[in-house]
Design an enzyme around this catalytic site. Structure first.
Site, PDB file in Angstrom:
ATOM      1  N   SER A  74       0.821  -1.220   0.000  1.00 44.41           N
ATOM      2  CA  SER A  74       0.000   0.000   0.000  1.00 44.41           C
ATOM      3  C   SER A  74       0.849   1.261   0.000  1.00 44.41           C
ATOM      4  CB  SER A  74      -0.924  -0.003   1.224  1.00 44.41           C
ATOM      5  OG  SER A  74      -1.764  -1.133   1.216  1.00 44.41           O
ATOM      6  N   ASN A  75       1.958   1.255   0.749  1.00 47.98           N
ATOM      7  CA  ASN A  75       2.815   2.435   0.799  1.00 47.98           C
ATOM      8  C   ASN A  75       3.617   2.642  -0.482  1.00 47.98           C
ATOM      9  OD1 ASN A  75       2.689   3.675   3.661  1.00 47.98           O
ATOM     10  ND2 ASN A  75       2.773   1.477   4.022  1.00 47.98           N
ATOM     11  N   LYS A 193      -0.186 -10.924   6.577  1.00 42.15           N
ATOM     12  CA  LYS A 193       0.079  -9.576   7.074  1.00 42.15           C
ATOM     13  C   LYS A 193      -1.261  -8.995   7.492  1.00 42.15           C
ATOM     14  CE  LYS A 193       1.216  -4.845   6.002  1.00 42.15           C
ATOM     15  NZ  LYS A 193       1.231  -3.792   4.954  1.00 42.15           N
ATOM     16  N   SER A 195      -3.201  -5.973   9.009  1.00 40.28           N
ATOM     17  CA  SER A 195      -3.113  -4.538   9.277  1.00 40.28           C
ATOM     18  C   SER A 195      -4.338  -4.006  10.006  1.00 40.28           C
ATOM     19  CB  SER A 195      -2.924  -3.765   7.958  1.00 40.28           C
ATOM     20  OG  SER A 195      -1.703  -4.106   7.352  1.00 40.28           O
ATOM     21  N   GLY A 219       0.812  -5.421  10.850  1.00 34.63           N
ATOM     22  CA  GLY A 219       0.850  -4.480   9.748  1.00 34.63           C
ATOM     23  C   GLY A 219       1.188  -3.058  10.133  1.00 34.63           C
TER      24      GLY A 219
END
Length: 324
Positions: A74-75, A193, A195, A219
């Site tokens: 996402s980042n 993962k 989050s 996450g």
């Protein structure tokens, strides 16, 4: 030791052979434990991928004891990149990443077919595992049955182990516990993962999947210590892009049982963590990276840079505990 193009291509076919001939052994040998920064994708002022700046950031990350890197998470602004760009970023990272560091590549798409195709390309580009986010456009239809079918189809056809990725803040969809438990039994699904930040849920997942060699990663640095307390093995933390050594230090304290020291360490970033995640997101992460010696560049539209008030708030968040 750096990986060459030839090594990458050979590794893909070795992993393919291993997957087809050894089944569960391929993912069982993949140890996810450790800290991973979900790296940002640097862009030029014209919003082109800036591979030179990416290389510069990778040189700095190489000095920090990360277990590996998450690329095109996402980042990394993956929804705004073309498929070709996503694969090329992974290929460039693999060329620079030491051989003993894992590369988890985001390959999730909305359809199972597209996800499997991109997963194959990520494996060929040198990914050690595929990080596959929940499809969410038709979230009302994404029940446990649909999601189990989706991830099973991807894992069945993938040459590398699959890591499930549940990020409800972005997708509006949390991977159900019963689906995770069923998927944890698949020989080519290595972990999750998570989050979501629900530690009770994470503890339940760890408990229900521990007999299947399934590993859970937190996450966010915001609940990393709590995640370790309930059996998680590491974290994919946005803050590690900025304070990587400090996040790794927290990992070391947790894994050695030094919980009082870990609590003090964790408290020092109680303000920066939400600032670069749920409050201000990727634009804040990129601004903080610039302050701390990395180069992230602009975001790709329609993401906008921080305004003056947001920038000052971010500065206060990092200054309140002495980071700036």
């Amino acid at each position: 030791m750096l990986r060459s193009k030839t090594w990458t291509s050979t590794a893909y076919w070795v992993r393919t052979w291993s997957r087809r001939n050894h089944g569960a052994a391929a993912s069982a040998r993949l140890d996810l434990s450790g800290i991973y920064p979900p790296i940002a994708t640097p862009f030029t002022a014209q919003e082109d991928v800036d591979y030179d700046k990416l290389d510069q950031n990778l040189l700095k990350y190489a000095k920090i004891p990360f277990k590996g890197l998450v690329v095109q998470g996402s980042n990394g602004e993956y929804p705004y990149l073309t498929e070709e760009e996503r694969v090329e970023v992974v290929r460039r990272v693999r060329r620079s990443l030491p051989a003993d560091k894992l590369l988890l590549a985001g390959s999730g798409c909305e359809s199972s077919r597209a996800t499997l195709r991109l997963t194959e390309k990520m494996a060929a580009a040198g990914a050690d595992a595929a990080l596959v986010v929940t499809p969410c456009f038709y979230k009302g239809k994404m029940d446990s049955h649909a999601l189990v079918q989706h991830f099973t189809k991807v894992a069945d056809g993938s040459a590398v182990p699959v890591v499930l990725y549940s990020v409800p803040a972005n997708t509006g969809l949390e991977l159900p516990v019963d689906a995770v438990v069923r998927l944890s039994q698949h020989p080519n699904i290595a972990g999750l993962k998570d989050s979501g930040g629900d530690i009770s849920r994470m503890a339940l997942l760890v408990h229900k999947t521990k007999s299947h060699h399934f590993q859970v990663l937190a996450g966010s640095a915001g609940f990393l210590m709590a995640a370790y307390c309930v059996g998680a093995v590491g974290g994919v933390c946005a803050l590690a892009n900025v304070l990587g050594q400090q996040v790794c230090d927290l990992e070391r304290l947790c894994t050695s049982g030094r919980w009082d020291e870990a609590g003090s360490c964790r408290g020092a970033w109680s303000s920066p963590t939400p600032a670069v995640t749920r409050k201000l997101g990727v634009p804040a992460l990129k601004q903080a990276m610039d302050w701390f010696g990395f180069t992230a560049g602009v975001c790709r539209s329609p993401l906008q840079p921080l305004d003056h008030e947001q920038t000052e708030q971010l500065r206060r968040d990092f200054s309140s505990n002495g980071w700036m």
